[in-house]
Scaffold this motif. Structure first.
Motif, PDB file in Angstrom:
ATOM      1  N   MET A  39       0.833  -1.206   0.000  1.00 30.73           N
ATOM      2  CA  MET A  39       0.000   0.000   0.000  1.00 30.73           C
ATOM      3  C   MET A  39       0.868   1.257   0.000  1.00 30.73           C
ATOM      4  O   MET A  39       0.565   2.225  -0.702  1.00 30.73           O
ATOM      5  CB  MET A  39      -0.962  -0.016   1.187  1.00 30.73           C
ATOM      6  N   ASN A  40       1.939   1.251   0.783  1.00 42.22           N
ATOM      7  CA  ASN A  40       2.841   2.403   0.804  1.00 42.22           C
ATOM      8  C   ASN A  40       3.501   2.610  -0.551  1.00 42.22           C
ATOM      9  O   ASN A  40       3.595   3.735  -1.044  1.00 42.22           O
ATOM     10  CB  ASN A  40       3.912   2.247   1.894  1.00 42.22           C
ATOM     11  N   ASP A  41       3.971   1.522  -1.154  1.00 42.00           N
ATOM     12  CA  ASP A  41       4.674   1.618  -2.430  1.00 42.00           C
ATOM     13  C   ASP A  41       3.746   1.960  -3.595  1.00 42.00           C
ATOM     14  O   ASP A  41       4.191   2.485  -4.618  1.00 42.00           O
ATOM     15  CB  ASP A  41       5.427   0.321  -2.732  1.00 42.00           C
ATOM     16  N   MET A  42       2.456   1.678  -3.451  1.00 41.45           N
ATOM     17  CA  MET A  42       1.496   2.001  -4.504  1.00 41.45           C
ATOM     18  C   MET A  42       1.117   3.479  -4.495  1.00 41.45           C
ATOM     19  O   MET A  42       0.553   3.977  -5.464  1.00 41.45           O
ATOM     20  CB  MET A  42       0.238   1.137  -4.362  1.00 41.45           C
ATOM     21  N   SER A  43       1.414   4.177  -3.429  1.00 42.78           N
ATOM     22  CA  SER A  43       1.104   5.605  -3.329  1.00 42.78           C
ATOM     23  C   SER A  43       2.187   6.395  -4.049  1.00 42.78           C
ATOM     24  O   SER A  43       3.193   6.773  -3.459  1.00 42.78           O
ATOM     25  CB  SER A  43       1.031   6.035  -1.861  1.00 42.78           C
TER      26      SER A  43
ATOM     27  N   LYS B 204       3.441   9.598  -6.616  1.00 48.97           N
ATOM     28  CA  LYS B 204       3.131  10.953  -7.055  1.00 48.97           C
ATOM     29  C   LYS B 204       2.955  10.898  -8.572  1.00 48.97           C
ATOM     30  O   LYS B 204       3.821  10.366  -9.277  1.00 48.97           O
ATOM     31  CB  LYS B 204       4.272  11.885  -6.672  1.00 48.97           C
TER      32      LYS B 204
ATOM     33  N   ASP C  86       2.841   5.846 -14.465  1.00 49.04           N
ATOM     34  CA  ASP C  86       2.109   5.852 -13.195  1.00 49.04           C
ATOM     35  C   ASP C  86       1.407   4.513 -12.981  1.00 49.04           C
ATOM     36  O   ASP C  86       1.401   3.976 -11.864  1.00 49.04           O
ATOM     37  CB  ASP C  86       1.096   6.997 -13.155  1.00 49.04           C
TER      38      ASP C  86
ATOM     39  N   MET D  25       2.327   1.881  -9.915  1.00 50.05           N
ATOM     40  CA  MET D  25       1.365   1.387  -8.927  1.00 50.05           C
ATOM     41  C   MET D  25       1.178  -0.124  -9.016  1.00 50.05           C
ATOM     42  O   MET D  25       1.025  -0.794  -7.996  1.00 50.05           O
ATOM     43  CB  MET D  25       0.018   2.092  -9.109  1.00 50.05           C
TER      44      MET D  25
ATOM     45  N   HIS E 177       1.947  -3.666  -6.408  1.00 49.22           N
ATOM     46  CA  HIS E 177       0.764  -4.517  -6.205  1.00 49.22           C
ATOM     47  C   HIS E 177       1.129  -5.973  -6.504  1.00 49.22           C
ATOM     48  O   HIS E 177       0.803  -6.879  -5.736  1.00 49.22           O
ATOM     49  CB  HIS E 177      -0.362  -4.035  -7.117  1.00 49.22           C
TER      50      HIS E 177
END
Length: 154
Positions: free
Chosen positions: A51-55, A57, A65, A69, A73
């Motif tokens: 979840m952290n790595d999918m956030s 910018k 992008d 993401m 996942h």
């Protein structure tokens, strides 16, 4: 007509209440085995990392992008499947976990190639509990035949 209006109101109001009630996690068993606890901790860490790595910018490039993401996942799926291989007993689920690892690694490689990044993540996922030093882990599951000469096998 009023009866029909009440039925429609109930039909739309009740399901969200039921689903909201079901969304609360069930109480954990009073005493977890050490193996179950380790499995749950590894999965929690994998989910948090994913979840952290999918956030990401936004970069202004939809394709980059998307890959930025999706790759974490897929890595999360690999981490969870590896935990199943370490702790799971169900052979059907273990085979599915093996397939997940292979498929997700291939998809990560394909996404990296599609956006022009080098494919560097080719090491097999560890399948033994993390307390075992990685250098001593044998990554082959006994149910998977290896098609290599006997002199090359460990």
């Amino acid at each position: 007509m009023a009866f029909l209006a009440v039925r429609i109101l109930v039909a739309f109001a009740v399901p969200p209440l039921v689903f909201a009630h079901e969304s609360h996690p069930a109480a954990a068993p009073a005493a977890l085995s050490a193996e179950e606890n380790a499995f749950l901790q590894e999965n929690d860490a994998a989910m948090t990392r994913m979840m952290n790595d999918m956030s990401v910018k936004p970069s202004g490039d939809v394709d980059r992008d998307f890959a930025a993401m999706m790759i974490p996942h897929h890595r999360g799926a690999i981490d969870m499947a590896a935990a199943e291989l370490r702790y799971g007993k169900n052979e059907q689920l273990r085979r599915i976990a093996q397939e997940i690892i292979v498929d997700q690694m291939q998809e990560i490689a394909a996404m990296k190639l599609a956006i022009g990044e080098p494919v560097t993540d080719t090491a097999p996922a560890p399948t033994q509990p993390t307390s075992v030093p990685v250098a001593t882990v044998h990554h082959r599951h006994p149910a998977i035949p290896m098609d290599m000469p006997a002199e090359m096998k460990n």
